[in-house]
Design a protein around this motif. Structure first.
Motif, PDB file in Angstrom:
ATOM      1  N   LYS A 134      36.516  43.158  39.809  1.00 26.74           N
ATOM      2  CA  LYS A 134      37.420  44.221  40.265  1.00 26.74           C
ATOM      3  C   LYS A 134      38.352  43.719  41.368  1.00 26.74           C
ATOM      4  CE  LYS A 134      37.616  49.019  41.822  1.00 26.74           C
ATOM      5  NZ  LYS A 134      38.705  48.715  42.787  1.00 26.74           N
ATOM      6  N   GLU A 135      37.805  42.953  42.305  1.00 27.62           N
ATOM      7  CA  GLU A 135      38.626  42.452  43.412  1.00 27.62           C
ATOM      8  C   GLU A 135      39.736  41.534  42.900  1.00 27.62           C
ATOM      9  OE1 GLU A 135      38.234  39.821  47.538  1.00 27.62           O
ATOM     10  OE2 GLU A 135      36.421  40.552  46.523  1.00 27.62           O
ATOM     11  N   ASP A 183      42.427  43.549  41.110  1.00 28.48           N
ATOM     12  CA  ASP A 183      43.297  44.201  42.088  1.00 28.48           C
ATOM     13  C   ASP A 183      44.309  43.216  42.668  1.00 28.48           C
ATOM     14  OD1 ASP A 183      42.006  46.584  41.713  1.00 28.48           O
ATOM     15  OD2 ASP A 183      40.720  46.406  43.483  1.00 28.48           O
ATOM     16  N   LYS A 185      48.279  43.811  42.425  1.00 26.53           N
ATOM     17  CA  LYS A 185      49.044  43.960  43.657  1.00 26.53           C
ATOM     18  C   LYS A 185      50.138  42.906  43.770  1.00 26.53           C
ATOM     19  CE  LYS A 185      45.430  46.250  46.357  1.00 26.53           C
ATOM     20  NZ  LYS A 185      44.426  46.110  47.451  1.00 26.53           N
TER      21      LYS A 185
END
Length: 355
Positions: A294-295, A298, A302
């Motif tokens: 997930k990190e 992201d 971003k």
């Protein structure tokens, strides 16, 4: 068309006749040549190569065999060691090999060498040699670029090539598949496409060549990545097979999670080819631990990149693509040839040429 001998040989040929003769590791080689590997490491030197030919690039001003070969070599190098955005590959050396058809004109050689020297200067690379020779008839040619980069010994302890994919790890795809293939189809077959699509829609089918460079994406991923593999010949299906084959694992892929642009799907369908097996330079596969997925996702999003978790590695060796939406379940088979090669072979058969 059973024998489509254009571009990179099939995975089976590579494993039977090339890779089986090569060592994966030695006392000094910590990352050797395998299926799904984009670089080798000998002592504290990373070696990466990239190759391209002119077969589908003739009369295209924005993309050349030399430019594509260089981009692929840079991509492969970035999968071993991070390059921050706009960072030069300082300290690198480059070797250039060109194989030319007997009818290849000197102006083509000169143009490609001018491009390579410009790229090398921009990146801080020193060209140290190469080989240029004629072979056979015709005006097609191929370019192979080898990049070597020395790294400090202190940087070798926790590098990506010492990590192993495990069952339960997630597979993230960054970028969208088939982008370069769609661009080349658009550039080569505009007259055919206008019979089906509006000019304004055809304009959406191509992508700027700059997005073929995945080094910035690799720089984002490399801290969390377990392994990375660029999508290239044979598209995302080939890349998935090669990555799982190297890991000796299987995988479950969710078909609708694979990022692909609708214009890419439509141009591929127009020519009767599979967009997921089509030249995909400009996209990246990243194996990552489940808790890190997930990190990293992201971070990609971003930074403005399309990215998705497309699957999970399994202990079972099956490589399965499934879809609840389309009620589909199929097995990914080894790469045989790129879908563009199918089209080229068909065109040559119509012209009475040998493939």
């Amino acid at each position: 068309m059973n024998n489509i001998n254009i571009g990179t040989p099939s995975d089976l040929i590579m494993k039977r006749s090339v890779l089986k003769h090569l060592k994966k590791r030695t006392r000094f080689m910590t990352a050797g040549p395998t299926s799904g590997s984009d670089f080798t490491v000998y002592k504290n030197m990373i070696t990466a190569n990239g190759a391209a030919d002119s077969v589908f690039l003739k009369d295209i001003e924005d993309i050349s065999a030399a430019g594509l070969a260089f981009t692929r070599a840079k991509n492969h190098l970035s999968l071993a060691f991070p390059l921050t955005e706009n960072e030069k590959i300082d300290g690198c050396t480059m070797i250039i090999d060109m194989i030319l058809g007997g009818d290849c004109k000197e102006e083509v050689i000169r143009k490609e060498m001018n491009l390579l020297t410009e790229l090398a200067s921009k990146e801080g690379i020193t060209i140290i040699g190469g080989n240029t020779r004629y072979l056979g008839n015709g005006d097609d040619y191929s370019v192979n670029i080898i990049l070597n980069r020395m790294i400090e010994k202190d940087d070798i302890s926790n590098v990506i090539w010492n990590k192993k994919i495990q069952p339960g790890d997630k597979l993230i795809m960054a970028g969208t598949t088939g982008m370069l293939g769609a661009t080349l189809l658009k550039m080569n077959y505009k007259e055919e496409l206008v019979k089906r699509f509006s000019k304004s829609y055809i304009d959406t089918m191509g992508y700027p060549f700059e997005i073929s460079d995945i080094s910035a994406m690799a720089g984002i991923a490399i801290e969390k990545a377990v392994k990375m593999h660029d999508i290239s010949n044979g598209g995302v299906y080939a890349a998935i097979y090669q990555l799982t084959d190297a890991a000796d694992l299987g995988i479950n892929i969710i078909h609708e999670n694979i990022p692909v642009e609708q214009p890419t799907v439509e141009i591929a369908e127009f020519f009767g080819i599979n967009p997921y097996k089509m030249l995909g330079t400009g996209a990246l596969l990243v194996a990552v631990r489940d808790e890190e997925a997930k990190e990293l996702l992201d971070k990609f999003q971003k930074s403005g990149y399309t990215a998705s978790v497309i699957g999970e590695f399994t202990k079972e060796k099956d490589r399965v693509i499934g879809s609840l939406k389309y009620k589909m379940r199929r097995v990914i088979t080894p790469y045989d040839h790129d879908e563009l090669a199918t089209l080229i072979s068909y065109e040559k058969l119509k012209e009475g040429q040998e493939c």
